[in-house]
Motif scaffolding. Structure first.
Motif, PDB file in Angstrom:
ATOM      1  N   ARG A   1      78.790   6.965  12.384  1.00 41.53           N
ATOM      2  CA  ARG A   1      78.919   5.763  10.922  1.00 41.53           C
ATOM      3  C   ARG A   1      77.914   6.472   9.648  1.00 41.53           C
ATOM      4  N   GLN A   2      77.260   6.603   9.558  1.00 45.56           N
ATOM      5  CA  GLN A   2      76.673   7.038   8.438  1.00 45.56           C
ATOM      6  C   GLN A   2      77.403   8.835   7.991  1.00 45.56           C
ATOM      7  N   TRP A   3      77.635   9.716   8.760  1.00 43.14           N
ATOM      8  CA  TRP A   3      78.620  10.466   8.777  1.00 43.14           C
ATOM      9  C   TRP A   3      79.658  10.483   8.776  1.00 43.14           C
ATOM     10  N   VAL A   4      80.148   9.686   9.162  1.00 38.23           N
ATOM     11  CA  VAL A   4      81.845   8.979   8.558  1.00 38.23           C
ATOM     12  C   VAL A   4      81.779   8.540   7.136  1.00 38.23           C
ATOM     13  N   GLU A   5      80.634   7.648   7.169  1.00 34.40           N
ATOM     14  CA  GLU A   5      81.087   7.401   5.183  1.00 34.40           C
ATOM     15  C   GLU A   5      80.502   7.858   4.521  1.00 34.40           C
ATOM     16  N   HIS A   6      79.529   8.896   4.338  1.00 34.98           N
ATOM     17  CA  HIS A   6      79.055  10.432   3.838  1.00 34.98           C
ATOM     18  C   HIS A   6      80.800  11.266   3.530  1.00 34.98           C
ATOM     19  N   LEU A   7      81.420  11.566   4.483  1.00 36.61           N
ATOM     20  CA  LEU A   7      82.348  12.767   4.284  1.00 36.61           C
ATOM     21  C   LEU A   7      83.648  11.536   3.836  1.00 36.61           C
ATOM     22  N   LEU A   8      84.114  10.140   4.159  1.00 32.69           N
ATOM     23  CA  LEU A   8      84.991   9.781   3.090  1.00 32.69           C
ATOM     24  C   LEU A   8      84.376   9.337   1.968  1.00 32.69           C
ATOM     25  N   GLN A   9      83.566   8.908   1.231  1.00 30.53           N
ATOM     26  CA  GLN A   9      83.293   8.869  -0.110  1.00 30.53           C
ATOM     27  C   GLN A   9      82.936  10.103  -0.838  1.00 30.53           C
ATOM     28  N   ASP A  10      82.503  11.052  -0.147  1.00 30.67           N
ATOM     29  CA  ASP A  10      82.433  12.397  -0.835  1.00 30.67           C
ATOM     30  C   ASP A  10      82.456  13.922  -1.167  1.00 30.67           C
ATOM     31  N   THR A  11      83.792  13.659   0.236  1.00 31.15           N
ATOM     32  CA  THR A  11      84.725  14.426   0.299  1.00 31.15           C
ATOM     33  C   THR A  11      86.362  14.408   0.611  1.00 31.15           C
ATOM     34  N   ARG A  12      87.359  15.147   0.357  1.00 33.84           N
ATOM     35  CA  ARG A  12      88.587  14.536   0.332  1.00 33.84           C
ATOM     36  C   ARG A  12      89.646  15.036   1.591  1.00 33.84           C
ATOM     37  N   MET A  13      88.797  15.067   2.494  1.00 37.00           N
ATOM     38  CA  MET A  13      88.942  15.291   3.714  1.00 37.00           C
ATOM     39  C   MET A  13      89.327  14.578   4.450  1.00 37.00           C
ATOM     40  N   THR A  14      91.106  15.095   5.634  1.00 33.17           N
ATOM     41  CA  THR A  14      91.250  13.839   5.861  1.00 33.17           C
ATOM     42  C   THR A  14      90.707  13.083   7.320  1.00 33.17           C
ATOM     43  N   VAL A  15      91.917  11.937   7.268  1.00 32.91           N
ATOM     44  CA  VAL A  15      91.409  11.511   9.084  1.00 32.91           C
ATOM     45  C   VAL A  15      90.975  11.879  10.067  1.00 32.91           C
ATOM     46  N   GLU A  16      91.686  13.048  10.227  1.00 37.20           N
ATOM     47  CA  GLU A  16      92.209  13.744  11.084  1.00 37.20           C
ATOM     48  C   GLU A  16      90.750  15.184  11.008  1.00 37.20           C
ATOM     49  N   SER A  17      90.708  15.617  10.424  1.00 35.22           N
ATOM     50  CA  SER A  17      89.574  16.279   9.843  1.00 35.22           C
ATOM     51  C   SER A  17      87.988  15.662  10.059  1.00 35.22           C
ATOM     52  N   ILE A  18      87.419  14.314   9.546  1.00 33.74           N
ATOM     53  CA  ILE A  18      86.229  13.938   9.338  1.00 33.74           C
ATOM     54  C   ILE A  18      86.070  13.779  11.196  1.00 33.74           C
ATOM     55  N   ALA A  19      87.591  12.894  12.032  1.00 29.80           N
ATOM     56  CA  ALA A  19      87.105  12.434  13.451  1.00 29.80           C
ATOM     57  C   ALA A  19      87.099  13.938  14.252  1.00 29.80           C
ATOM     58  N   ALA A  20      87.549  14.604  13.452  1.00 28.69           N
ATOM     59  CA  ALA A  20      86.795  16.263  14.530  1.00 28.69           C
ATOM     60  C   ALA A  20      85.525  16.712  14.150  1.00 28.69           C
ATOM     61  N   ARG A  21      85.388  16.561  12.927  1.00 25.65           N
ATOM     62  CA  ARG A  21      84.036  16.933  12.464  1.00 25.65           C
ATOM     63  C   ARG A  21      82.679  16.129  13.389  1.00 25.65           C
ATOM     64  N   THR A  22      82.833  14.668  13.402  1.00 29.43           N
ATOM     65  CA  THR A  22      81.897  13.614  13.724  1.00 29.43           C
ATOM     66  C   THR A  22      81.940  13.574  15.663  1.00 29.43           C
ATOM     67  N   GLY A  23      83.099  14.438  16.014  1.00 27.48           N
ATOM     68  CA  GLY A  23      82.482  13.699  17.500  1.00 27.48           C
ATOM     69  C   GLY A  23      83.693  13.147  17.826  1.00 27.48           C
ATOM     70  N   TYR A  24      84.923  12.990  17.560  1.00 25.91           N
ATOM     71  CA  TYR A  24      85.933  11.533  18.157  1.00 25.91           C
ATOM     72  C   TYR A  24      86.335  12.341  18.626  1.00 25.91           C
ATOM     73  N   ALA A  25      87.622  11.950  19.101  1.00 24.82           N
ATOM     74  CA  ALA A  25      88.856  12.798  20.558  1.00 24.82           C
ATOM     75  C   ALA A  25      89.655  13.639  19.445  1.00 24.82           C
ATOM     76  N   ASP A  26      90.600  11.900  18.596  1.00 20.35           N
ATOM     77  CA  ASP A  26      90.977  12.073  17.694  1.00 20.35           C
ATOM     78  C   ASP A  26      91.520  11.252  16.361  1.00 20.35           C
ATOM     79  N   GLN A  27      91.955  11.086  15.468  1.00 22.70           N
ATOM     80  CA  GLN A  27      92.092  10.432  14.759  1.00 22.70           C
ATOM     81  C   GLN A  27      92.039   8.794  14.876  1.00 22.70           C
ATOM     82  N   ARG A  28      93.013   9.072  15.795  1.00 27.37           N
ATOM     83  CA  ARG A  28      93.241   7.310  16.205  1.00 27.37           C
ATOM     84  C   ARG A  28      91.605   6.995  16.744  1.00 27.37           C
TER      85      ARG A  28
END
Length: 338
Positions: free
Chosen positions: A287-314
């Motif tokens: 959760r902390q990493w997701v918040e950081h990536l959403l706030q401080d980067t322009r990464m897509t939700v799909e890329s954030i999901a892969a970076r933080t260990g979620y199976a997919d963006q859903r």
């Protein structure tokens, strides 16, 4: 003061440990308190919560043999390091406590302070504002803090001092003869906002016998240097959380346990003792990493999901909805600078 928040130097913890051992308490009861393995080192800072944990563990036994004033029977000049000598080289008690407050981080948490006031009659009152004021053990900590104030003043003055008044928070104990003896006065008031000691106008303004402005300046510089170079010691849970963050996106329990040099079952037991679990800590880190990536980067939700260990963006969108009640796009807008 960045990096020193919620930490304290080891001197007071060492004094408390000595008092507990003198009272016959078993130090092995403190095995899980973070930082105590290196409490003998002068260049470290312990988690402030560790000191409170020691008070918690030993409060009942200490109450039976002197309460929070007991450790001061073991105090000697220099026990608190440079802070003791800052007092003895000041001009008066008013000056000494003013310097002591400015350098309070030399003995306690930077968020704590000594409240120094002089009334119209010239009497000096020194209170202690602690960050754990709402904690159940704060009354015994207050007895300790007022003992520190009085002991430091007597040492600097080089003579006995009888306080005009001592105030303590909380209800009065059934018996407080030990406090009257320790403070040297029956003028005790309970239910106060702050623990404090009041000195007479004469005691407040009488020149201290070892006043030395040149040495005082050297000691102030030393206090600042010592604080700046101190090494904060992380508690066990803090160290674990660092390892969890490093383990993402996989979040491998076995790998984290290996780096912490413990068996996976031991790790899970320790987490239960801390009131948490592996699953909760992994979600916390993600959760902390997701918040950081959403706030401080322009990464897509799909890329954030892969970076933080979620199976997919859903899966990530479901997690964000569970945490906040709405989706990642709205969360990103909310966190964006206005």
């Amino acid at each position: 003061m960045t990096g020193m928040e919620h930490t304290c130097p080891p001197q007071i913890t060492r004094l408390l440990l000595l008092a507990g051992e003198a009272a016959g308490l078993d130090r092995s009861r403190l095995a899980r308190v973070p930082g105590l393995a290196v409490v003998g080192e002068d260049d470290i800072r312990l988690p402030s919560a560790s000191l409170v944990r020691v008070w918690q563990e030993w409060e009942t036994a200490l109450r039976e043999c002197g309460g929070g004033t007991l450790p001061w029977k073991l105090w000697r000049p220099g026990t608190l390091g440079v802070w003791d000598y800052l007092f003895s080289t000041a001009d008066t008690l008013v000056d000494a406590f003013g310097v002591g407050d400015r350098h309070a981080a030399a003995i306690t948490d930077p968020a704590e302070s000594f409240v120094v006031t002089v009334d119209g009659a010239g009497r000096l009152t020194v209170g202690f504002r602690g960050v754990f004021a709402g904690h159940p053990v704060f009354p015994i900590i207050s007895e300790f803090a007022t003992g520190l104030i009085l002991t430091s003043a007597r040492s600097a003055a080089g003579r006995p001092l009888t306080p005009v008044r001592v105030t303590l928070p909380g209800a009065p104990p059934r018996r407080h003869d030990h406090l009257i003896e320790a403070y040297g006065t029956a003028h005790l008031e309970f239910g106060a906002e702050l623990p404090s000691v009041t000195f007479s106008a004469t005691d407040a303004r009488t020149p201290l016998p070892r006043a030395d402005p040149a040495l005082a300046a050297i000691l102030r510089d030393h206090a600042r240097t010592t604080l700046a170079s101190a090494r904060p010691v992380l508690g066990w849970l803090d160290r674990f959380r660092v390892e969890v963050e490093l383990s993402l996106p996989d979040g491998d329990l076995l790998a984290v346990a290996h780096r912490l040099r413990m068996a996976p079952r031991t790790l899970q037991r320790r987490l239960r003792e801390e009131g948490t679990s592996w699953r909760e800590e992994i979600e916390r880190a993600r959760r902390q990493w997701v918040e950081h990536l959403l706030q401080d980067t322009r990464m897509t939700v799909e890329s954030i999901a892969a970076r933080t260990g979620y199976a997919d963006q859903r899966a990530l969108r479901r997690a964000i909805h569970r945490w906040y009640g709405y989706g990642p796009a709205a969360l990103r807008r909310d966190m964006s600078p206005s």
